[in-house]
Design a protein around this motif. Structure first.
Motif, PDB file in Angstrom:
ATOM      1  N   LEU A 121      41.966  49.792  27.570  1.00 19.26           N
ATOM      2  CA  LEU A 121      41.580  50.782  28.569  1.00 19.26           C
ATOM      3  C   LEU A 121      40.983  50.122  29.812  1.00 19.26           C
ATOM      4  N   MET A 122      40.137  49.127  29.594  1.00 20.95           N
ATOM      5  CA  MET A 122      39.485  48.455  30.714  1.00 20.95           C
ATOM      6  C   MET A 122      40.491  47.656  31.542  1.00 20.95           C
ATOM      7  N   GLN A 123      41.462  47.048  30.887  1.00 24.08           N
ATOM      8  CA  GLN A 123      42.492  46.321  31.632  1.00 24.08           C
ATOM      9  C   GLN A 123      43.292  47.264  32.511  1.00 24.08           C
ATOM     10  N   ARG A 124      43.607  48.443  31.996  1.00 25.43           N
ATOM     11  CA  ARG A 124      44.330  49.429  32.804  1.00 25.43           C
ATOM     12  C   ARG A 124      43.465  49.911  33.966  1.00 25.43           C
ATOM     13  N   LEU A 125      42.181  50.114  33.707  1.00 20.63           N
ATOM     14  CA  LEU A 125      41.266  50.531  34.775  1.00 20.63           C
ATOM     15  C   LEU A 125      41.159  49.442  35.841  1.00 20.63           C
ATOM     16  N   ASP A 126      41.141  48.190  35.415  1.00 23.82           N
ATOM     17  CA  ASP A 126      41.102  47.066  36.358  1.00 23.82           C
ATOM     18  C   ASP A 126      42.379  47.044  37.205  1.00 23.82           C
ATOM     19  N   GLU A 127      43.529  47.268  36.578  1.00 26.80           N
ATOM     20  CA  GLU A 127      44.795  47.315  37.318  1.00 26.80           C
ATOM     21  C   GLU A 127      44.767  48.434  38.356  1.00 26.80           C
ATOM     22  N   LEU A 128      44.305  49.602  37.945  1.00 24.99           N
ATOM     23  CA  LEU A 128      44.238  50.733  38.875  1.00 24.99           C
ATOM     24  C   LEU A 128      43.270  50.447  40.022  1.00 24.99           C
ATOM     25  N   ARG A 150      42.292  57.515  36.488  1.00 25.72           N
ATOM     26  CA  ARG A 150      41.039  56.754  36.430  1.00 25.72           C
ATOM     27  C   ARG A 150      39.965  57.550  35.708  1.00 25.72           C
ATOM     28  N   GLU A 151      39.869  58.839  36.008  1.00 27.60           N
ATOM     29  CA  GLU A 151      38.857  59.678  35.369  1.00 27.60           C
ATOM     30  C   GLU A 151      39.077  59.745  33.858  1.00 27.60           C
ATOM     31  N   GLN A 152      40.333  59.848  33.446  1.00 24.50           N
ATOM     32  CA  GLN A 152      40.631  59.876  32.008  1.00 24.50           C
ATOM     33  C   GLN A 152      40.235  58.561  31.345  1.00 24.50           C
ATOM     34  N   LEU A 153      40.559  57.450  32.001  1.00 18.81           N
ATOM     35  CA  LEU A 153      40.220  56.143  31.441  1.00 18.81           C
ATOM     36  C   LEU A 153      38.711  55.980  31.314  1.00 18.81           C
ATOM     37  N   VAL A 154      37.994  56.366  32.351  1.00 16.12           N
ATOM     38  CA  VAL A 154      36.537  56.232  32.320  1.00 16.12           C
ATOM     39  C   VAL A 154      35.950  57.097  31.215  1.00 16.12           C
ATOM     40  N   SER A 155      36.483  58.290  31.051  1.00 12.08           N
ATOM     41  CA  SER A 155      36.002  59.179  29.988  1.00 12.08           C
ATOM     42  C   SER A 155      36.247  58.561  28.613  1.00 12.08           C
ATOM     43  N   ALA A 163      32.456  39.829  27.623  1.00 12.73           N
ATOM     44  CA  ALA A 163      33.544  39.666  28.597  1.00 12.73           C
ATOM     45  C   ALA A 163      34.037  41.031  29.078  1.00 12.73           C
ATOM     46  N   LEU A 164      34.081  41.984  28.184  1.00  6.76           N
ATOM     47  CA  LEU A 164      34.474  43.343  28.537  1.00  6.76           C
ATOM     48  C   LEU A 164      33.450  43.956  29.498  1.00  6.76           C
ATOM     49  N   ALA A 165      32.183  43.723  29.243  1.00  4.44           N
ATOM     50  CA  ALA A 165      31.123  44.217  30.126  1.00  4.44           C
ATOM     51  C   ALA A 165      31.215  43.563  31.503  1.00  4.44           C
ATOM     52  N   ALA A 166      31.561  42.279  31.542  1.00  3.12           N
ATOM     53  CA  ALA A 166      31.717  41.586  32.832  1.00  3.12           C
ATOM     54  C   ALA A 166      32.888  42.168  33.621  1.00  3.12           C
ATOM     55  N   LEU A 167      33.978  42.476  32.945  1.00  5.12           N
ATOM     56  CA  LEU A 167      35.124  43.090  33.607  1.00  5.12           C
ATOM     57  C   LEU A 167      34.748  44.468  34.154  1.00  5.12           C
ATOM     58  N   ALA A 168      33.988  45.213  33.374  1.00  3.09           N
ATOM     59  CA  ALA A 168      33.523  46.526  33.824  1.00  3.09           C
ATOM     60  C   ALA A 168      32.643  46.388  35.057  1.00  3.09           C
ATOM     61  N   SER A 169      31.806  45.369  35.082  1.00  6.65           N
ATOM     62  CA  SER A 169      30.952  45.115  36.234  1.00  6.65           C
ATOM     63  C   SER A 169      31.787  44.783  37.477  1.00  6.65           C
ATOM     64  N   ASP A 170      32.833  43.982  37.290  1.00 12.45           N
ATOM     65  CA  ASP A 170      33.733  43.649  38.406  1.00 12.45           C
ATOM     66  C   ASP A 170      34.399  44.904  38.964  1.00 12.45           C
ATOM     67  N   VAL A 171      34.845  45.773  38.075  1.00 10.71           N
ATOM     68  CA  VAL A 171      35.494  47.015  38.506  1.00 10.71           C
ATOM     69  C   VAL A 171      34.493  47.883  39.272  1.00 10.71           C
ATOM     70  N   LEU A 172      33.264  47.962  38.765  1.00 20.50           N
ATOM     71  CA  LEU A 172      32.236  48.755  39.445  1.00 20.50           C
ATOM     72  C   LEU A 172      31.931  48.206  40.841  1.00 20.50           C
ATOM     73  N   LEU A 173      31.843  46.893  40.963  1.00 28.89           N
ATOM     74  CA  LEU A 173      31.595  46.285  42.277  1.00 28.89           C
ATOM     75  C   LEU A 173      32.754  46.563  43.236  1.00 28.89           C
ATOM     76  N   ARG A 174      33.972  46.430  42.727  1.00 25.30           N
ATOM     77  CA  ARG A 174      35.153  46.711  43.553  1.00 25.30           C
ATOM     78  C   ARG A 174      35.173  48.175  43.972  1.00 25.30           C
ATOM     79  N   ASP A 175      34.837  49.052  43.049  1.00 26.38           N
ATOM     80  CA  ASP A 175      34.810  50.479  43.360  1.00 26.38           C
ATOM     81  C   ASP A 175      33.750  50.810  44.407  1.00 26.38           C
TER      82      ASP A 175
END
Length: 169
Positions: free
Chosen positions: A41-48, A71-76, A110-122
């Motif tokens: 799910l996180m990889q797909r969110l990162d792609e989006l 994106r909303e579905q993935l985050v949920s 590592a998953l949390a770090a990816l989530a942090s990257d997505v949040l910063l990008r967002d």
């Protein structure tokens, strides 16, 4: 097994068990499955998020709005997995499987770090979209002001004499 869903994971007094199945379940396997789902799910969110960045750079705001529902579905879904994963990671012991437990925690980090990257990008995307919104509002204000100035310099509005009069009192 009335009232219980077959295959539901339960934490019992002596270990993990799946209702409907007599064998104990390895908590590391449960964490690993949750991690795999959350990682996908996180990889797909990162792609989006990366696609959204390109859309914003191209000024393709309609496409940005198009990816929002997914994106909303993935985050949920990620929220549900994060809660479950956090609970499962807390249940991991430090006994014989310490290496496996450490590896799973590293994957979770590592998953949390990816989530942090997505949040910063967002957050960057949000600032860019807000700047575009402010620019559009300023342009609309200039157009409105321009029309007012045009009327002011054109001699103002001349009132026409009334065409119809009510001569009955």
């Amino acid at each position: 097994m009335a009232g219980r869903e077959r295959g539901a994971v339960q934490r019992g007094g002596w270990g993990w068990r799946m209702s409907g199945y007599p064998d104990a379940i390895d908590p590391a396997k449960v964490v690993e499955r949750e991690l795999e789902r959350a990682e996908a799910l996180m990889q797909r969110l990162d792609e989006l998020s990366r696609e959204q960045q390109q859309m914003i750079e191209r000024d393709d705001l309609e496409s940005v709005l198009g990816v929002m529902p997914e994106r909303e579905q993935l985050v949920s879904k990620l929220g549900g997995h994060a809660t479950s994963l956090e609970k499962c990671l807390g249940e991991l012991g430090s006994g014989d499987a310490a290496d496996e437990s450490h590896a799973l925690r590293a994957r979770a980090d590592a998953l949390a770090a990816l989530a942090s990257d997505v949040l910063l990008r967002d957050a960057t995307h949000q600032r860019a979209l807000e700047a575009r919104r402010d620019d559009a509002a300023a342009a609309l204000t200039r157009v409105s002001s321009g029309r007012g100035a045009l009327r002011a310099y054109s001699g103002g509005s001349k009132r026409e004499a009334p065409r119809f009069q009510d001569r009955q009192g």
